[in-house]
Design a protein around this motif. Structure first.
Motif, PDB file in Angstrom:
ATOM      1  N   GLN A 136       1.059  -1.285   0.022  1.00 43.45           N
ATOM      2  CA  GLN A 136       0.052   0.045   0.308  1.00 43.45           C
ATOM      3  C   GLN A 136       0.687   1.177   0.074  1.00 43.45           C
ATOM      4  O   GLN A 136       0.180   2.462  -0.325  1.00 43.45           O
ATOM      5  CB  GLN A 136      -0.819   0.083   1.357  1.00 43.45           C
ATOM      6  CG  GLN A 136      -0.127   0.142   2.658  1.00 43.45           C
ATOM      7  CD  GLN A 136       0.295  -0.989   3.121  1.00 43.45           C
ATOM      8  OE1 GLN A 136       0.634  -1.937   2.465  1.00 43.45           O
ATOM      9  NE2 GLN A 136       0.750  -0.794   4.470  1.00 43.45           N
ATOM     10  N   THR A 137       2.097   1.120   0.084  1.00 41.93           N
ATOM     11  CA  THR A 137       3.157   2.409   0.238  1.00 41.93           C
ATOM     12  C   THR A 137       3.344   2.601  -1.140  1.00 41.93           C
ATOM     13  O   THR A 137       3.655   1.922  -1.953  1.00 41.93           O
ATOM     14  CB  THR A 137       4.375   1.898   1.045  1.00 41.93           C
ATOM     15  OG1 THR A 137       4.093   1.561   2.277  1.00 41.93           O
ATOM     16  CG2 THR A 137       5.307   3.190   1.120  1.00 41.93           C
TER      17      THR A 137
ATOM     18  N   LEU B 185       5.793  14.964  -3.790  1.00 37.14           N
ATOM     19  CA  LEU B 185       4.637  14.084  -4.126  1.00 37.14           C
ATOM     20  C   LEU B 185       3.592  14.249  -3.139  1.00 37.14           C
ATOM     21  O   LEU B 185       2.319  14.108  -3.488  1.00 37.14           O
ATOM     22  CB  LEU B 185       5.297  12.497  -3.860  1.00 37.14           C
ATOM     23  CG  LEU B 185       6.113  12.120  -5.214  1.00 37.14           C
ATOM     24  CD1 LEU B 185       6.694  10.626  -4.639  1.00 37.14           C
ATOM     25  CD2 LEU B 185       5.294  11.973  -6.269  1.00 37.14           C
ATOM     26  N   LEU B 186       3.683  14.912  -2.013  1.00 33.18           N
ATOM     27  CA  LEU B 186       2.894  15.344  -0.934  1.00 33.18           C
ATOM     28  C   LEU B 186       1.982  16.616  -1.260  1.00 33.18           C
ATOM     29  O   LEU B 186       1.250  17.056  -0.548  1.00 33.18           O
ATOM     30  CB  LEU B 186       3.309  15.159   0.311  1.00 33.18           C
ATOM     31  CG  LEU B 186       3.689  13.756   0.786  1.00 33.18           C
ATOM     32  CD1 LEU B 186       4.581  14.055   2.023  1.00 33.18           C
ATOM     33  CD2 LEU B 186       2.448  12.914   1.194  1.00 33.18           C
ATOM     34  N   GLY B 187       2.542  17.327  -2.311  1.00 32.88           N
ATOM     35  CA  GLY B 187       1.872  18.764  -2.556  1.00 32.88           C
ATOM     36  C   GLY B 187       2.797  19.963  -2.197  1.00 32.88           C
ATOM     37  O   GLY B 187       2.255  21.012  -2.178  1.00 32.88           O
ATOM     38  N   PHE B 188       4.211  19.657  -1.861  1.00 35.12           N
ATOM     39  CA  PHE B 188       4.894  20.781  -1.229  1.00 35.12           C
ATOM     40  C   PHE B 188       5.826  21.184  -2.594  1.00 35.12           C
ATOM     41  O   PHE B 188       6.245  20.638  -3.365  1.00 35.12           O
ATOM     42  CB  PHE B 188       5.619  20.507  -0.160  1.00 35.12           C
ATOM     43  CG  PHE B 188       4.645  20.222   1.134  1.00 35.12           C
ATOM     44  CD1 PHE B 188       4.111  21.110   1.885  1.00 35.12           C
ATOM     45  CD2 PHE B 188       4.561  18.973   1.407  1.00 35.12           C
ATOM     46  CE1 PHE B 188       3.248  20.972   2.813  1.00 35.12           C
ATOM     47  CE2 PHE B 188       3.556  18.683   2.500  1.00 35.12           C
ATOM     48  CZ  PHE B 188       3.098  19.787   3.111  1.00 35.12           C
TER      49      PHE B 188
ATOM     50  N   GLN C 116      -1.406  11.461  -7.526  1.00 33.53           N
ATOM     51  CA  GLN C 116      -2.995  11.558  -7.382  1.00 33.53           C
ATOM     52  C   GLN C 116      -3.603  10.721  -6.317  1.00 33.53           C
ATOM     53  O   GLN C 116      -3.102   9.778  -5.748  1.00 33.53           O
ATOM     54  CB  GLN C 116      -3.442  10.985  -8.804  1.00 33.53           C
ATOM     55  CG  GLN C 116      -3.044  11.839 -10.204  1.00 33.53           C
ATOM     56  CD  GLN C 116      -3.561  11.156 -11.486  1.00 33.53           C
ATOM     57  OE1 GLN C 116      -4.265  10.041 -11.218  1.00 33.53           O
ATOM     58  NE2 GLN C 116      -3.495  11.847 -12.479  1.00 33.53           N
ATOM     59  N   GLY C 117      -4.716  11.534  -5.855  1.00 33.86           N
ATOM     60  CA  GLY C 117      -5.511  10.681  -4.574  1.00 33.86           C
ATOM     61  C   GLY C 117      -4.812  11.066  -3.451  1.00 33.86           C
ATOM     62  O   GLY C 117      -5.367  10.559  -2.401  1.00 33.86           O
ATOM     63  N   VAL C 118      -3.650  11.901  -3.484  1.00 33.03           N
ATOM     64  CA  VAL C 118      -3.106  11.994  -2.058  1.00 33.03           C
ATOM     65  C   VAL C 118      -3.588  13.453  -1.478  1.00 33.03           C
ATOM     66  O   VAL C 118      -3.387  14.512  -2.136  1.00 33.03           O
ATOM     67  CB  VAL C 118      -1.518  12.244  -2.300  1.00 33.03           C
ATOM     68  CG1 VAL C 118      -0.965  12.737  -0.969  1.00 33.03           C
ATOM     69  CG2 VAL C 118      -0.959  10.548  -2.440  1.00 33.03           C
ATOM     70  N   THR C 119      -4.051  13.400  -0.277  1.00 32.09           N
ATOM     71  CA  THR C 119      -4.521  14.602   0.363  1.00 32.09           C
ATOM     72  C   THR C 119      -3.294  15.327   1.092  1.00 32.09           C
ATOM     73  O   THR C 119      -2.601  14.504   1.895  1.00 32.09           O
ATOM     74  CB  THR C 119      -5.670  14.453   1.367  1.00 32.09           C
ATOM     75  OG1 THR C 119      -6.763  13.864   0.615  1.00 32.09           O
ATOM     76  CG2 THR C 119      -6.068  15.721   1.969  1.00 32.09           C
ATOM     77  N   ARG C 120      -2.779  16.534   0.822  1.00 36.28           N
ATOM     78  CA  ARG C 120      -1.855  17.334   1.447  1.00 36.28           C
ATOM     79  C   ARG C 120      -2.025  17.166   2.927  1.00 36.28           C
ATOM     80  O   ARG C 120      -2.951  17.540   3.557  1.00 36.28           O
ATOM     81  CB  ARG C 120      -1.771  18.466   1.043  1.00 36.28           C
ATOM     82  CG  ARG C 120      -0.148  19.011   1.151  1.00 36.28           C
ATOM     83  CD  ARG C 120      -0.092  20.478   0.392  1.00 36.28           C
ATOM     84  NE  ARG C 120      -0.475  21.666   1.260  1.00 36.28           N
ATOM     85  CZ  ARG C 120       0.374  22.627   1.629  1.00 36.28           C
ATOM     86  NH1 ARG C 120       1.400  22.766   0.724  1.00 36.28           N
ATOM     87  NH2 ARG C 120       0.044  23.606   2.560  1.00 36.28           N
ATOM     88  N   PRO C 121      -0.967  16.497   3.837  1.00 35.84           N
ATOM     89  CA  PRO C 121      -0.945  16.429   4.970  1.00 35.84           C
ATOM     90  C   PRO C 121      -0.926  17.855   5.790  1.00 35.84           C
ATOM     91  O   PRO C 121      -0.260  18.852   5.292  1.00 35.84           O
ATOM     92  CB  PRO C 121       0.182  15.467   5.367  1.00 35.84           C
ATOM     93  CG  PRO C 121       1.097  15.833   4.282  1.00 35.84           C
ATOM     94  CD  PRO C 121       0.309  16.117   3.161  1.00 35.84           C
TER      95      PRO C 121
END
Length: 294
Positions: A19-20, A41-44, A53-58
């Motif tokens: 899942q990683t 990849l996390l949006g920074f 895609q599909g990752v919500t920025r933490p």
């Protein structure tokens, strides 16, 4: 992010944690570039459009070295601290080595006293504030305390602080990159704290290790870059003069030991070669006003 490991780590992660999202780099990107891959990849960063895609920025990101182990509750303690302290830009745990002994988790930004003690160690001062250390009693206590910068082995940073400071400086390959990052984060108005109730074991060898030329040169290349970025001209000139004198003395001692047959000849030759290489990086300043323009 796997930095071209050769021990099967990437294959193990792919097999046991499907899942990683694994980024297996074919080359060692270094600490800064490797972490920046994950942060993007996390949006920074400026390349936030490359977010997975599909990752919500933490709300926060934990930088964690592969040679670490989180104690039970450590992750929750760090995240809870950021939730209850909205002015904090980041936080770190208390670290200990693999044998259970204490490791400093955070330090003061480097200055002339720290450089002097690095070049000319005085045992009774090495664990003092003059050498950038925080008192052991603060780590033994329960109350979080502000620090200049935390080790990158385990460092949690708030999303807004990352946005304010930007990503890590990829001109650093090894050493000082987390110090540089946290200097920019502090300049942006986000302080960093150590949270002693959160514990992490850092399996880094803390005993005396064999001299390694490449790592010694990388350390001073990074420190010189940090000095040039953040210290005024007069201080940079003095730092380079101090370093040049210190290196000259170390070269003389190593050559004397080599000539007398004392010590390991190969290691002494590596020391001399490393110190000479660092002098070349500096332009060999022999006076406080040489080797650097304001």
């Amino acid at each position: 992010v796997d930095n071209a490991s050769a021990d099967g780590s990437a294959e193990m992660v792919a097999r046991e944690f499907p899942q990683t999202h694994l980024v297996a780099s074919p080359e060692n990107l270094g600490f800064a570039r490797g972490n920046n891959v994950g942060l993007r990849l996390l949006g920074f960063g400026d390349d936030a459009g490359k977010k997975e895609q599909g990752v919500t920025r933490p709300e926060a990101v934990l930088l964690l070295n592969p040679d670490t182990e989180l104690h039970p509750g450590a992750l929750a303690t760090l995240t809870d601290f950021l939730k209850t302290h909205p002015h904090a830009g980041g936080c770190c745990p208390r670290l200990n080595y693999g044998d259970g002994s204490f490791q400093h988790s955070a330090f003061r930004f480097p200055g002339l006293a720290q450089l002097a003690l690095d070049l000319h160690p005085i045992p009774r001062l090495m664990q003092s504030a003059l050498n950038g250390r925080y008192p052991r009693r603060l780590y033994d206590g329960k109350r979080p305390f502000p620090v200049d910068f935390a080790l990158g082995a385990a460092l949690m940073m708030r999303a807004e602080a990352i946005d304010a400071a930007g990503l890590l400086d990829e001109a650093y390959f090894m050493y000082a990159e987390e110090m540089d990052w946290q200097m920019r984060i502090r300049q942006a108005g986000w302080p960093v704290f150590c949270v002693p109730d959160a514990r992490v074991t850092h399996y880094e060898g803390q005993s005396a290790r064999q001299f390694r030329r490449a790592m010694t040169v990388a350390l001073w290349r990074s420190r010189l870059r940090y000095y040039d970025k953040y210290h005024p001209g007069w201080k940079r000139r003095l730092e380079r003069w101090m370093l040049a004198r210190g290196l000259r003395k170390r070269i003389m001692r190593a050559r004397a030991a080599l000539a007398s047959g004392a010590g390991n000849a190969g290691e002494l030759q590596d020391q001399i070669a490393a110190y000479e290489e660092i002098r070349e990086l500096m332009g060999q300043p022999d006076r406080p006003d040489a080797g650097l323009t304001s």
